[in-house]
Design a protein around this motif. Structure first.
Motif, PDB file in Angstrom:
ATOM      1  N   ILE A   1       0.648  -1.428  -0.176  1.00 21.37           N
ATOM      2  CA  ILE A   1       0.228  -0.478  -0.028  1.00 21.37           C
ATOM      3  C   ILE A   1       1.222   1.236  -0.193  1.00 21.37           C
ATOM      4  O   ILE A   1       0.641   2.201  -0.486  1.00 21.37           O
ATOM      5  N   VAL A   2       1.955   1.487   0.761  1.00 16.92           N
ATOM      6  CA  VAL A   2       2.506   2.322   0.815  1.00 16.92           C
ATOM      7  C   VAL A   2       3.676   2.503  -0.552  1.00 16.92           C
ATOM      8  O   VAL A   2       4.139   3.763  -1.013  1.00 16.92           O
ATOM      9  N   GLU A   3       3.956   2.004  -1.485  1.00 15.76           N
ATOM     10  CA  GLU A   3       4.149   1.785  -2.539  1.00 15.76           C
ATOM     11  C   GLU A   3       3.486   2.123  -3.840  1.00 15.76           C
ATOM     12  O   GLU A   3       4.095   3.234  -4.446  1.00 15.76           O
ATOM     13  N   VAL A   4       2.175   1.887  -3.622  1.00 13.11           N
ATOM     14  CA  VAL A   4       0.934   2.565  -4.539  1.00 13.11           C
ATOM     15  C   VAL A   4       0.827   3.676  -3.727  1.00 13.11           C
ATOM     16  O   VAL A   4       0.329   5.135  -4.406  1.00 13.11           O
ATOM     17  N   GLN A   5       1.211   4.082  -2.411  1.00 12.48           N
ATOM     18  CA  GLN A   5       0.922   5.514  -1.390  1.00 12.48           C
ATOM     19  C   GLN A   5       2.133   6.571  -3.092  1.00 12.48           C
ATOM     20  O   GLN A   5       2.023   7.791  -2.464  1.00 12.48           O
ATOM     21  N   SER A   6       3.155   6.213  -2.277  1.00 12.71           N
ATOM     22  CA  SER A   6       4.377   6.813  -2.985  1.00 12.71           C
ATOM     23  C   SER A   6       3.749   7.218  -4.534  1.00 12.71           C
ATOM     24  O   SER A   6       4.286   8.301  -5.014  1.00 12.71           O
ATOM     25  N   PHE A   7       3.660   6.252  -5.214  1.00  9.38           N
ATOM     26  CA  PHE A   7       2.788   7.161  -6.664  1.00  9.38           C
ATOM     27  C   PHE A   7       2.019   8.196  -6.678  1.00  9.38           C
ATOM     28  O   PHE A   7       1.695   8.816  -7.082  1.00  9.38           O
ATOM     29  N   LEU A   8       0.664   7.945  -5.694  1.00 11.65           N
ATOM     30  CA  LEU A   8      -0.167   8.942  -5.753  1.00 11.65           C
ATOM     31  C   LEU A   8       0.655  10.397  -5.415  1.00 11.65           C
ATOM     32  O   LEU A   8       0.682  11.467  -5.693  1.00 11.65           O
ATOM     33  N   LYS A   9       1.319  10.111  -4.211  1.00 14.44           N
ATOM     34  CA  LYS A   9       2.266  11.823  -3.723  1.00 14.44           C
ATOM     35  C   LYS A   9       3.451  12.178  -5.267  1.00 14.44           C
ATOM     36  O   LYS A   9       2.973  12.919  -5.289  1.00 14.44           O
ATOM     37  N   SER A  10       3.749  11.094  -6.226  1.00 19.73           N
ATOM     38  CA  SER A  10       5.055  11.288  -6.667  1.00 19.73           C
ATOM     39  C   SER A  10       3.828  12.183  -8.160  1.00 19.73           C
ATOM     40  O   SER A  10       4.638  13.321  -8.749  1.00 19.73           O
ATOM     41  N   ILE A  11       2.107  12.361  -7.878  1.00 20.17           N
ATOM     42  CA  ILE A  11       1.906  13.096  -8.993  1.00 20.17           C
ATOM     43  C   ILE A  11       0.349  14.084  -8.442  1.00 20.17           C
ATOM     44  O   ILE A  11      -0.583  14.636  -8.990  1.00 20.17           O
ATOM     45  N   SER A  12       0.748  14.236  -7.228  1.00 24.36           N
ATOM     46  CA  SER A  12       0.174  15.181  -6.384  1.00 24.36           C
ATOM     47  C   SER A  12       0.528  16.678  -5.738  1.00 24.36           C
ATOM     48  O   SER A  12       2.014  16.393  -5.657  1.00 24.36           O
ATOM     49  N   LYS A  13       0.195  17.240  -5.428  1.00 18.17           N
ATOM     50  CA  LYS A  13       0.755  19.048  -5.608  1.00 18.17           C
ATOM     51  C   LYS A  13       0.882  18.829  -4.024  1.00 18.17           C
ATOM     52  O   LYS A  13       1.869  19.518  -3.535  1.00 18.17           O
ATOM     53  N   LYS A  14       0.077  18.308  -2.873  1.00 10.90           N
ATOM     54  CA  LYS A  14       0.331  17.843  -1.949  1.00 10.90           C
ATOM     55  C   LYS A  14      -0.643  17.083  -1.135  1.00 10.90           C
ATOM     56  O   LYS A  14      -1.741  16.724  -1.871  1.00 10.90           O
ATOM     57  N   GLY A  15      -1.058  16.839   0.162  1.00 15.39           N
ATOM     58  CA  GLY A  15      -2.057  15.880   1.078  1.00 15.39           C
ATOM     59  C   GLY A  15      -1.369  14.926   1.607  1.00 15.39           C
ATOM     60  O   GLY A  15       0.012  15.825   2.003  1.00 15.39           O
ATOM     61  N   ARG A  16      -2.127  14.724   3.303  1.00 17.57           N
ATOM     62  CA  ARG A  16      -2.235  14.555   4.020  1.00 17.57           C
ATOM     63  C   ARG A  16      -1.508  12.983   4.031  1.00 17.57           C
ATOM     64  O   ARG A  16      -3.400  12.326   3.161  1.00 17.57           O
ATOM     65  N   TRP A  17      -0.907  11.903   4.622  1.00 15.34           N
ATOM     66  CA  TRP A  17      -0.569  11.480   4.130  1.00 15.34           C
ATOM     67  C   TRP A  17      -0.952  10.018   5.020  1.00 15.34           C
ATOM     68  O   TRP A  17       0.129  10.423   6.236  1.00 15.34           O
ATOM     69  N   LYS A  18      -1.190   8.774   4.794  1.00 22.01           N
ATOM     70  CA  LYS A  18      -1.540   8.343   6.189  1.00 22.01           C
ATOM     71  C   LYS A  18      -0.127   6.950   6.370  1.00 22.01           C
ATOM     72  O   LYS A  18       0.336   6.843   5.268  1.00 22.01           O
ATOM     73  N   TYR A  19       0.115   6.828   7.823  1.00 18.90           N
ATOM     74  CA  TYR A  19       1.525   6.226   8.027  1.00 18.90           C
ATOM     75  C   TYR A  19       1.006   4.384   7.576  1.00 18.90           C
ATOM     76  O   TYR A  19      -0.301   4.388   7.953  1.00 18.90           O
ATOM     77  N   ILE A  20       1.831   3.918   7.514  1.00 19.52           N
ATOM     78  CA  ILE A  20       1.539   2.507   7.408  1.00 19.52           C
ATOM     79  C   ILE A  20       1.286   1.821   8.218  1.00 19.52           C
ATOM     80  O   ILE A  20       0.574   0.339   7.835  1.00 19.52           O
ATOM     81  N   ASP A  21       1.567   2.005   9.898  1.00 21.19           N
ATOM     82  CA  ASP A  21       0.603   1.015  10.598  1.00 21.19           C
ATOM     83  C   ASP A  21      -0.877   1.636  10.991  1.00 21.19           C
ATOM     84  O   ASP A  21      -1.150   1.031  11.019  1.00 21.19           O
ATOM     85  N   ASN A  22      -0.875   2.479  10.118  1.00 24.73           N
ATOM     86  CA  ASN A  22      -2.724   2.847  10.219  1.00 24.73           C
ATOM     87  C   ASN A  22      -3.410   2.775   9.228  1.00 24.73           C
ATOM     88  O   ASN A  22      -4.555   2.474   9.039  1.00 24.73           O
ATOM     89  N   PHE A  23      -2.894   1.672   8.521  1.00 28.11           N
ATOM     90  CA  PHE A  23      -3.477   1.160   7.455  1.00 28.11           C
ATOM     91  C   PHE A  23      -4.909   0.288   7.756  1.00 28.11           C
ATOM     92  O   PHE A  23      -4.333  -1.002   8.246  1.00 28.11           O
ATOM     93  N   HIS A  24      -5.598   0.241   7.648  1.00 27.53           N
ATOM     94  CA  HIS A  24      -7.283  -1.039   8.483  1.00 27.53           C
ATOM     95  C   HIS A  24      -8.350  -0.606   7.403  1.00 27.53           C
ATOM     96  O   HIS A  24      -8.456   0.261   6.766  1.00 27.53           O
ATOM     97  N   LEU A  25      -8.937  -1.485   7.591  1.00 30.75           N
ATOM     98  CA  LEU A  25     -10.528  -1.240   6.969  1.00 30.75           C
ATOM     99  C   LEU A  25     -11.460  -1.216   8.277  1.00 30.75           C
ATOM    100  O   LEU A  25     -11.186  -2.370   9.580  1.00 30.75           O
ATOM    101  N   THR A  26     -11.868  -0.121   8.852  1.00 28.02           N
ATOM    102  CA  THR A  26     -12.848  -0.152   9.788  1.00 28.02           C
ATOM    103  C   THR A  26     -14.350  -0.560   9.647  1.00 28.02           C
ATOM    104  O   THR A  26     -14.954  -0.532   8.461  1.00 28.02           O
ATOM    105  N   LEU A  27     -14.735  -1.197  10.706  1.00 26.77           N
ATOM    106  CA  LEU A  27     -15.865  -1.266  10.155  1.00 26.77           C
ATOM    107  C   LEU A  27     -17.314  -0.902  11.348  1.00 26.77           C
ATOM    108  O   LEU A  27     -17.932  -0.896  10.805  1.00 26.77           O
ATOM    109  N   LYS A  28     -16.617   0.011  12.056  1.00 26.80           N
ATOM    110  CA  LYS A  28     -17.816   1.207  13.397  1.00 26.80           C
ATOM    111  C   LYS A  28     -16.911   1.784  13.609  1.00 26.80           C
ATOM    112  O   LYS A  28     -16.022   0.970  15.039  1.00 26.80           O
ATOM    113  N   PHE A  29     -16.820   3.063  13.310  1.00 24.21           N
ATOM    114  CA  PHE A  29     -16.546   4.334  14.079  1.00 24.21           C
ATOM    115  C   PHE A  29     -17.236   4.500  15.691  1.00 24.21           C
ATOM    116  O   PHE A  29     -18.155   3.924  15.661  1.00 24.21           O
TER     117      PHE A  29
END
Length: 183
Positions: free
Chosen positions: A17-45
């Motif tokens: 996922i970080v590899e894919v995120q890096s590609f997104l960064k490369s084509i972006s002017k700006k953004g806030r990037w999720k940290y590797i340890d925080n990738f997850h799938l939420t079921l209920k907040f």
């Protein structure tokens, strides 16, 4: 305590996922990037809860998920939720056994309703957030094509976790409080 119920991923998948995120960064002017340890799938907040409620949450989840079997998902695509002049959330979409994922979501919703949490009114859209407030230099379609060509490991859905979400040293940290193993 700020909490949510979700599904964690193996380290190898998070690295992809970080590899894919890096590609997104490369084509972006700006953004806030999720940290590797925080990738997850939420079921209920759940939001803010008292510590005393943790055991009731555990018991309700154990009761509702006691016969629920393990399954797997696969990341196949991406999407975004639009903001004002930006992409508010850029995410990866799980695919595969979505019927089983939706059943798991419903069982978690039922369990949390028993404990006193309000049911989600919006449709459940499973997604893995990789960035927020993104402004692109290129069309989103370029990122979409990249993701569709990327080969991800499977997402094993073997347990459901209650996570604590807290800010430590100006960084969002998700810590498991307990997990419920699926059969």
């Amino acid at each position: 305590m700020r909490t949510f119920i979700g599904i964690d991923f193996p380290k190898s998948l998070k690295e992809q996922i970080v590899e894919v995120q890096s590609f997104l960064k490369s084509i972006s002017k700006k953004g806030r990037w999720k940290y590797i340890d925080n990738f997850h799938l939420t079921l209920k907040f759940l939001g803010e809860i008292e510590y005393e409620k943790v055991e009731k949450i555990r018991q309700a989840l154990e009761k509702n998920l006691k016969d629920f079997s393990r399954f797997s998902l696969k990341i196949s695509s991406c999407g975004y939720f639009k903001g004002h002049g930006n992409l508010r959330v850029v995410y990866l979409k799980p695919d595969g056994n979505l019927e089983k994922l939706n059943t798991l979501f419903s069982l978690v919703e039922d369990a949390m309703a028993e404990v006193g949490f309000e049911r989600e009114k919006r449709e459940y859209i499973p997604h893995i957030t990789i960035a927020q407030d993104v402004v692109l230099n290129e069309p989103f379609e370029n990122f979409h094509k990249y993701v569709e060509c990327f080969s991800f490991d499977e997402i094993p859905v073997e347990k459901v976790i209650l996570f604590l979400s807290e800010e430590i040293d100006r960084k969002r940290v998700y810590t498991p409080i307990f997990d419920i193993e699926l059969v």
